[in-house]
Scaffold this motif. Structure first.
Motif: not given
Length: 185
Positions: A7-25, A149-157
């Motif tokens: 099994l592999v566990i993934l976050d969604r926003d920023g990993v699978i799909n483009v993220d947004s600071d105003s949420f994916i709604k 490093l997608t989504g918030k990954g660059q900032k996180t690093l």
């Protein structure tokens, strides 16, 4: 644990799909990151089940409802299937930080539920995320953690203070290629 419990566990926003600071709604706002769905298919074809663990506090904040979340999940499932991939389950936390629940990452409740439901050994199950809270939730239970490093990954690093042993990848595609190549050695 048996090898059948891959099994592999993934976050969604920023990993699978483009993220947004105003949420994916809405489903219209859900846009896959190039290569992410193919990465899921690659993991599936190598015998791995893929599960999503996602904070969705937009529900608790009243930004969207369950029907909108279900439409986003359906779009994600269809898009993965279109390239030969499959997401076996989506676990999500609808709460806000103020709710002090156990399922909102960085707390490990969602990941604990997944490990129990799928009967996997956390030490053999990678968690992939783009934010520190994804990594903290995984590390709390002994999951190997991977930052993309997608989504918030660059900032996180750039912010540092990553859990010990965190592996860093350009994106989900790079994670899948590296992860599977290491399994073949």
């Amino acid at each position: 644990m048996t090898s059948a419990k891959k099994l592999v566990i993934l976050d969604r926003d920023g990993v699978i799909n483009v993220d947004s600071d105003s949420f994916i709604k809405s489903a219209d706002e859900w846009i896959p990151i190039p290569g992410s769905l193919e990465a899921i298919a690659r993991l599936n074809h190598a015998g791995y089940r893929v599960v999503v663990a996602s904070n969705q506090s937009g529900i608790g904040r009243g930004l969207f409802d369950m029907a909108a979340l279900n439409a986003m999940q359906a779009k994600m499932q269809r898009a993965a299937a279109a390239v030969g991939g499959r997401i076996d389950a989506v676990f999500f936390c609808p709460h806000t930080a103020e709710d002090q629940c156990e399922c909102r990452k960085p707390k490990p409740g969602l990941l604990k539920m997944i490990a129990e439901r799928f009967e996997v050994d956390p030490a053999a199950t990678p968690v992939v995320g783009d934010s520190l809270r994804d990594l903290q939730a995984g590390a709390a239970l002994g999951f190997p953690v991977h930052l993309v490093l997608t989504g918030k990954g660059q900032k996180t690093l750039a912010a540092g203070a990553l859990p010990e042993g965190t592996r860093v990848h350009d994106d989900l595609r790079a994670f899948a290629l590296t992860f599977l190549a290491e399994r073949d050695e």
